[in-house]
Design a protein around this motif. Structure first.
Motif, short mmCIF file in Angstrom:
data_model
loop_
_atom_site.label_atom_id
_atom_site.label_comp_id
_atom_site.label_asym_id
_atom_site.label_seq_id
_atom_site.Cartn_x
_atom_site.Cartn_y
_atom_site.Cartn_z
N VAL A 123 0.63 -1.24 -0.14
CA VAL A 123 0.03 -0.16 0.15
C VAL A 123 0.64 1.51 0.35
N SER A 124 1.29 1.00 0.53
CA SER A 124 2.69 2.52 0.61
C SER A 124 3.26 2.59 -0.70
N VAL A 125 4.12 2.23 -1.00
CA VAL A 125 4.23 2.67 -2.77
C VAL A 125 3.24 2.06 -3.39
N GLY A 126 2.22 2.06 -3.48
CA GLY A 126 1.03 1.86 -4.28
C GLY A 126 1.49 2.81 -5.58
N ALA A 127 2.03 3.90 -5.65
CA ALA A 127 1.92 5.48 -6.58
C ALA A 127 2.94 5.22 -7.07
N ARG A 128 4.11 4.61 -6.57
CA ARG A 128 5.08 4.46 -7.20
C ARG A 128 5.12 3.69 -8.53
N PRO A 129 6.05 4.21 -9.05
CA PRO A 129 6.43 3.30 -10.63
C PRO A 129 7.38 1.28 -10.44
N GLY A 130 6.89 1.17 -11.38
CA GLY A 130 7.55 -0.21 -11.13
C GLY A 130 8.90 -0.32 -11.41
N GLY A 131 9.28 0.63 -11.96
CA GLY A 131 10.65 0.46 -12.21
C GLY A 131 10.88 1.28 -11.31
N SER A 132 10.49 1.51 -10.08
CA SER A 132 11.50 2.05 -8.99
C SER A 132 11.63 1.19 -8.13
N LEU A 133 10.89 0.02 -8.41
CA LEU A 133 11.35 -1.58 -7.22
C LEU A 133 11.90 -1.77 -7.50
N ASN A 134 12.51 -2.44 -6.00
CA ASN A 134 13.54 -3.05 -5.81
C ASN A 134 13.48 -5.19 -6.55
N LEU A 135 14.10 -6.11 -6.01
CA LEU A 135 13.49 -7.11 -6.53
C LEU A 135 11.97 -7.89 -5.65
N PHE A 136 12.56 -6.78 -4.23
CA PHE A 136 11.56 -8.56 -3.65
C PHE A 136 10.00 -7.25 -3.56
N GLN A 137 10.11 -6.25 -4.20
CA GLN A 137 8.69 -5.26 -4.51
C GLN A 137 7.96 -5.76 -5.40
N ARG A 138 8.87 -5.84 -6.70
CA ARG A 138 8.58 -6.35 -8.16
C ARG A 138 7.69 -7.89 -7.66
N ARG A 139 8.46 -9.20 -6.80
CA ARG A 139 8.03 -10.70 -6.42
C ARG A 139 6.67 -10.29 -6.11
N LEU A 140 6.34 -9.44 -5.12
CA LEU A 140 5.04 -8.53 -4.34
C LEU A 140 4.46 -8.19 -5.39
N VAL A 141 4.60 -7.73 -6.41
CA VAL A 141 4.09 -7.04 -7.09
C VAL A 141 3.13 -8.50 -7.97
N GLU A 142 4.38 -9.05 -8.36
CA GLU A 142 3.86 -10.41 -9.52
C GLU A 142 2.09 -11.28 -8.23
N LEU A 143 2.91 -11.38 -6.97
CA LEU A 143 1.99 -12.11 -6.60
C LEU A 143 0.14 -11.10 -6.51
N GLY A 144 0.37 -9.96 -5.84
CA GLY A 144 -0.33 -9.03 -6.08
C GLY A 144 -1.49 -9.61 -7.63
N LYS A 145 -0.66 -9.17 -8.38
CA LYS A 145 -1.20 -9.71 -9.20
C LYS A 145 -1.89 -10.64 -9.51
N CYS A 146 -1.53 -11.99 -9.04
CA CYS A 146 -2.13 -12.73 -9.24
C CYS A 146 -3.28 -13.43 -8.61
N VAL A 147 -3.25 -11.76 -7.06
CA VAL A 147 -5.11 -12.31 -6.35
C VAL A 147 -6.07 -11.29 -6.61
N VAL A 148 -5.18 -10.60 -7.37
CA VAL A 148 -6.70 -9.75 -7.88
C VAL A 148 -7.83 -10.97 -9.13
#
Length: 234
Positions: A123-148
């Motif tokens: 939630v705290s990085v929801g407005a940040r661009p994907g390109g600014s994320l570290n590896l762990f955050q990117r993996r969490l984005v992938e998991l977030g996409k899976c539960v939508v």
């Protein structure tokens, strides 16, 4: 439940999946095997990116092979990849919304995206661009996409690769919550045997496209055949 019957994938004279028959019913199942065993090929068949020359696959009784990849997504199939598919110029919320746009009516999209962001603790990085994320955050984005959007089957291809032990522990906790909180079955490929042991109550082992073992994870990992083929023990 995923039911696979007599599945064959062939590239020229090579069969990366060779008459595979298996049923996976556990809330979180593992898929392991040596390199070239056919693991990612099987996920590509389930996702609709590869077409087998023979066989049947059903998810909770629904035939999958006749559906296009988009139809499978709308039917509840989700997938992560070994290389994260994060759109770098979209926000984190925008990456999740791109999935919601295909699977949910407009009135339900905002709530689904917000709930997924909360689930994966982004939630705290929801407005940040994907390109600014570290590896762990990117993996969490992938998991977030899976539960939508009411997932029914989530395919995770090496979700913890490159993560620290602490990060892997967080990811494992989230994955284990999915069946109870979203009602989805999860199938995980990973080379980390201890991660598979900690997450998966049943595991399928492939070797040269065929089933080497299937059953309770501890039993499978203790099998001499599996230890020889996958763990390099004699």
């Amino acid at each position: 439940m995923i039911a696979i019957e007599n599945l064959v994938v062939q590239f020229g004279g090579v069969r990366p999946i060779d008459r595979l028959t298996a049923q996976l019913a556990a809330p979180v199942s593992g898929l392991i095997g040596p390199n070239g065993a056919g693991k990612t090929t099987l996920l590509n068949v389930l996702s609709g990116f590869l077409r087998p020359i023979e066989g049947k696959v059903t998810l909770n009784g629904q035939a999958l092979l006749e559906l296009s990849p988009l139809q499978r997504v709308r039917a509840g199939l989700r997938r992560s990849f070994q290389t994260e598919q994060v759109v770098e110029d979209l926000t984190v919320a925008g990456n999740l919304a791109a999935i919601a746009d295909h699977v949910l009516p407009a009135r339900a999209r905002l709530h689904a995206v917000s709930a997924a962001l909360e689930f994966v603790r982004l939630v705290s990085v929801g407005a940040r661009p994907g390109g600014s994320l570290n590896l762990f955050q990117r993996r969490l984005v992938e998991l977030g996409k899976c539960v939508v959007g009411a997932p029914k089957l989530i395919l995770l291809d090496e979700p913890a690769a490159g993560l620290s032990n602490e990060e892997s522990g967080v990811l494992r906790e989230l994955i284990l919550r999915i069946p109870a909180e979203y009602g989805a079955q999860v199938l995980v490929i990973d080379h980390d045997v201890e991660l598979i042991r900690a997450m998966c109550t049943e595991t399928l082992v492939l070797d040269y496209g065929r089933m080497l073992a299937l059953g309770p994870t501890d039993d499978v990992l203790a099998s001499p055949d599996v230890r020889r083929a996958y763990l390099g023990e004699f």
